[in-house]
Write an enzyme that holds these catalytic residues in place. Structure first.
Site, PDB file in Angstrom:
ATOM      1  N   LYS A 219       0.830  -1.211   0.000  1.00 33.82           N
ATOM      2  CA  LYS A 219       0.000   0.000   0.000  1.00 33.82           C
ATOM      3  C   LYS A 219       0.867   1.265   0.000  1.00 33.82           C
ATOM      4  CE  LYS A 219      -3.047   3.039   0.494  1.00 33.82           C
ATOM      5  NZ  LYS A 219      -4.365   3.188   1.020  1.00 33.82           N
ATOM      6  N   CYS A 273      -3.510  10.525   2.049  1.00 31.41           N
ATOM      7  CA  CYS A 273      -2.885   9.264   1.612  1.00 31.41           C
ATOM      8  C   CYS A 273      -1.529   9.536   0.995  1.00 31.41           C
ATOM      9  CB  CYS A 273      -3.791   8.579   0.606  1.00 31.41           C
ATOM     10  SG  CYS A 273      -5.458   8.405   1.246  1.00 31.41           S
TER      11      CYS A 273
HETATM   12  N1  SAJ Z   1      -2.442  14.995  -8.059  1.00 33.54           N
HETATM   13  C1  SAJ Z   1      -1.650  15.794  -8.861  1.00 33.54           C
HETATM   14  N2  SAJ Z   1      -1.360  15.375 -10.131  1.00 33.54           N
HETATM   15  C2  SAJ Z   1      -1.839  14.201 -10.633  1.00 33.54           C
HETATM   16  C3  SAJ Z   1      -2.630  13.381  -9.797  1.00 33.54           C
HETATM   17  C4  SAJ Z   1      -2.924  13.802  -8.513  1.00 33.54           C
HETATM   18  O1  SAJ Z   1      -1.186  16.868  -8.451  1.00 33.54           O
HETATM   19  O2  SAJ Z   1      -1.569  13.910 -11.785  1.00 33.54           O
HETATM   20  C5  SAJ Z   1      -2.749  15.433  -6.686  1.00 33.54           C
HETATM   21  C6  SAJ Z   1      -4.242  15.629  -6.418  1.00 33.54           C
HETATM   22  O3  SAJ Z   1      -4.678  16.885  -6.829  1.00 33.54           O
HETATM   23  C7  SAJ Z   1      -4.290  15.448  -4.918  1.00 33.54           C
HETATM   24  C8  SAJ Z   1      -3.199  14.397  -4.660  1.00 33.54           C
HETATM   25  O4  SAJ Z   1      -2.351  14.404  -5.788  1.00 33.54           O
HETATM   26  O5  SAJ Z   1      -3.952  16.629  -4.231  1.00 33.54           O
HETATM   27  C9  SAJ Z   1      -3.702  13.005  -4.440  1.00 33.54           C
HETATM   28  O6  SAJ Z   1      -4.741  12.716  -5.346  1.00 33.54           O
HETATM   29  P1  SAJ Z   1      -4.911  11.304  -6.058  1.00 33.54           P
HETATM   30  O7  SAJ Z   1      -6.120  11.375  -6.894  1.00 33.54           O
HETATM   31  O8  SAJ Z   1      -3.654  10.927  -6.748  1.00 33.54           O
HETATM   32  O9  SAJ Z   1      -5.032  10.273  -4.879  1.00 33.54           O
HETATM   33  P2  SAJ Z   1      -5.936  10.148  -3.555  1.00 33.54           P
HETATM   34  O10 SAJ Z   1      -5.137  10.669  -2.407  1.00 33.54           O
HETATM   35  O11 SAJ Z   1      -7.296  10.677  -3.741  1.00 33.54           O
HETATM   36  O12 SAJ Z   1      -6.032   8.551  -3.476  1.00 33.54           O
HETATM   37  C10 SAJ Z   1      -4.843   7.788  -3.459  1.00 33.54           C
HETATM   38  C11 SAJ Z   1      -4.966   6.668  -4.487  1.00 33.54           C
HETATM   39  N3  SAJ Z   1      -3.702   5.988  -4.677  1.00 33.54           N
HETATM   40  C12 SAJ Z   1      -3.169   5.804  -5.916  1.00 33.54           C
HETATM   41  O13 SAJ Z   1      -3.673   6.208  -6.922  1.00 33.54           O
HETATM   42  C13 SAJ Z   1      -1.879   5.046  -5.967  1.00 33.54           C
HETATM   43  C14 SAJ Z   1      -6.021   5.677  -4.028  1.00 33.54           C
HETATM   44  O14 SAJ Z   1      -6.071   4.558  -4.889  1.00 33.54           O
HETATM   45  C15 SAJ Z   1      -5.719   5.218  -2.595  1.00 33.54           C
HETATM   46  O15 SAJ Z   1      -6.719   4.329  -2.113  1.00 33.54           O
HETATM   47  C16 SAJ Z   1      -5.723   6.441  -1.710  1.00 33.54           C
HETATM   48  O16 SAJ Z   1      -4.654   7.296  -2.159  1.00 33.54           O
HETATM   49  C17 SAJ Z   1      -5.498   6.020  -0.281  1.00 33.54           C
HETATM   50  O17 SAJ Z   1      -6.476   5.994   0.484  1.00 33.54           O
HETATM   51  O18 SAJ Z   1      -4.369   5.651   0.066  1.00 33.54           O
END
Ligand code: SAJ
Length: 428
Positions: A219, A273
């Site tokens: 994870k 996360c």
């Molecule tokens: N973000 C960026 N650029 C991107 C993608 C995301 O700046 O290209 C930013 C988002 O705006 C946000 C942060 O990253 O601030 C996190 O967003 P996210 O959509 O990447 O992830 P979370 O935190 O909503 O969910 C993640 C997911 N993990 C992965 O994709 C590996 C999800 O599957 C997990 O279950 C979750 O963390 C968790 O609970 O750990």
């Protein structure tokens, strides 16, 4: 008597889910929707009452009907006390302390309450994201409190422990909770099998069995992978700003290579996360985690870069009016945890006492603590905020912001941290 460790999934007649947040509550509802009786436990009395009325205490698309359905059918009930159950799912917060080490107080509180209820044969699954070794320590902690129970398989007094980290994306929880493959790590192989029986009742994806430590690390690895890749995009955005290159165009072009898939830059990385989990790896192996640490630092430095961009532009105005579009940690949710946009807005409000910050956040009804008492900050409808602003800062790419007309931005100073209004690449 049949050893409980060999029971069929249907013998999980009562499942208790401890912690009814973004993960625990949908998990509880999904299990209940399969006809298994679920008792949800949360220390927040107001949430418990809300849930028992069939209301979701946070915003998550397509969840309301499932919750209302299982509450109405009396398959799910919420309460503040931990009951006896055949299986426990622990989905409590796992924050870190100043050294980025796990602050396990919520796990310990849950464990103490569960320990008092056990009689042997139960399964306890830790879902909360945790550093390697946490599930083993949870198991030890419980048998220390209950020396009449054992971790050794094959006894009527055996208690089984597993880690099944959640991997759902907020905003898509109802789809991903059922469809994603799931890593299930047992403290013993029999515990992994029991946990897979439980998760098999509601997961359509593959159930991948391993040991608890590997599951914990899997994870953390997934979220660190994403963090490192976002850091690459954020670093590119800062480089491109210096070189006068449009980073959005650059990434789109590079991503046409068949083996390149760069993520998107933004105002920073938020949520509970990705902005948190990599630190657990760094804390576990500080000397060996150089890239992972650097990525965290790169992403954490991005809000300061955006703040400086805004302050540089604001210096032109005597009393700048700034429309800040979005304070959630990402698009189309109401979650403000570790939100870089919220930090940016708070900092701007402090640094611009003569200015005015008009916050547009369509998914909340009132400003959060910290912003609500600042005289120069107001919550506004996005279109009204843009109309009144000198400077428009796009921070969160909420779908509702598509309603803002391009014409209304023409006279404004625009800082678009998400490439929301980027110019499409001409194609022949
Ligand atoms: N973000 C960026 N650029 C991107 C993608 C995301 O700046 O290209 C930013 C988002 O705006 C946000 C942060 O990253 O601030 C996190 O967003 P996210 O959509 O990447 O992830 P979370 O935190 O909503 O969910 C993640 C997911 N993990 C992965 O994709 C590996 C999800 O599957 C997990 O279950 C979750 O963390 C968790 O609970 O750990």
């Amino acid at each position: 008597m049949t050893p409980q460790s060999q029971r069929e999934p249907s013998t999980f007649r009562w499942v208790a889910v401890i912690g009814l947040g973004y993960i625990g509550l949908p998990t509880a509802a999904l299990i209940a929707s399969k006809g298994i009786k679920v008792l949800g436990v949360d220390t927040n009395k107001a949430h418990v009452e809300q849930i028992n009325r069939g209301e979701v205490p946070f915003y998550e698309p397509d969840f309301e009907a499932t919750l209302a359905g299982v509450v109405h059918k009396k398959l799910l009930r919420a309460q503040v006390d931990v009951p006896h159950a055949d299986a426990y799912i622990v989905a409590v917060p796992t924050p870190f302390n100043a050294n980025h080490e796990l602050d396990d107080r919520y796990i310990r509180e849950a464990a103490t309450s569960i320990a008092a209820k056990l009689s042997g044969g139960e399964l306890i699954v830790l879902e909360s994201t945790s550093p390697p070794g946490t599930t083993d320590r949870l198991a030890q902690f419980i048998v220390e409190q209950r020396p009449d129970l054992t971790l050794e398989p094959g006894h009527t007094t055996t208690v089984h422990f597993a880690h099944a980290p959640e991997r759902v994306l907020p905003g898509r929880i109802m789809v991903e909770m059922a469809e994603n493959d799931r890593v299930i790590g047992g403290v013993t192989p029999i515990a992994a099998t029991m946990a897979s029986d439980l998760y098999g009742t509601f997961v359509r994806g593959q159930l991948l069995l391993t040991d608890a430590r590997t599951a914990e690390m899997a994870k953390l690895t997934e979220n660190s992978f994403r963090d490192v890749n976002i850091a690459f995009a954020n670093e590119l955005s800062v480089i491109c700003d210096k070189l006068g290159i449009d980073v959005w165009e650059l990434i789109e072009l590079a991503n046409h290579h068949p083996r390149v898939n760069i993520l998107q830059p933004g105002p920073g990385v938020g949520g509970h996360c990705i902005a948190v989990d990599p630190w657990f790896i760094v804390a576990a192996a500080p000397q060996e985690s150089k890239l992972i640490r650097r990525a965290r630092e790169t992403n954490d430095a991005k809000p300061a870069f955006v703040i400086k961009q805004v302050l540089d532009k604001a210096a032109r105005f005597k009393s700048p009016v700034i429309a800040a579009l979005g304070i959630a940690f990402k698009a189309d949710i109401d979650d403000l945890r570790e939100s870089p946009s919220l930090n940016i807005v708070t900092e701007l409000a402090q640094q611009l006492p003569d200015g005015e910050i008009l916050v547009a956040e369509p998914n909340i009804d009132s400003l959060p603590a910290g912003l609500d008492d600042m005289p120069n900050v107001q919550l506004k409808d996005a279109i009204a905020a843009v109309d009144a602003a000198d400077i428009v800062v796009m921070l969160v790419d909420h779908s509702l912001f598509r309603q803002i007309e391009a014409d209304s931005l023409r006279e404004k100073v625009l800082i678009d941290t998400k490439g929301f209004w980027r110019t499409p690449i001409p194609r022949s």
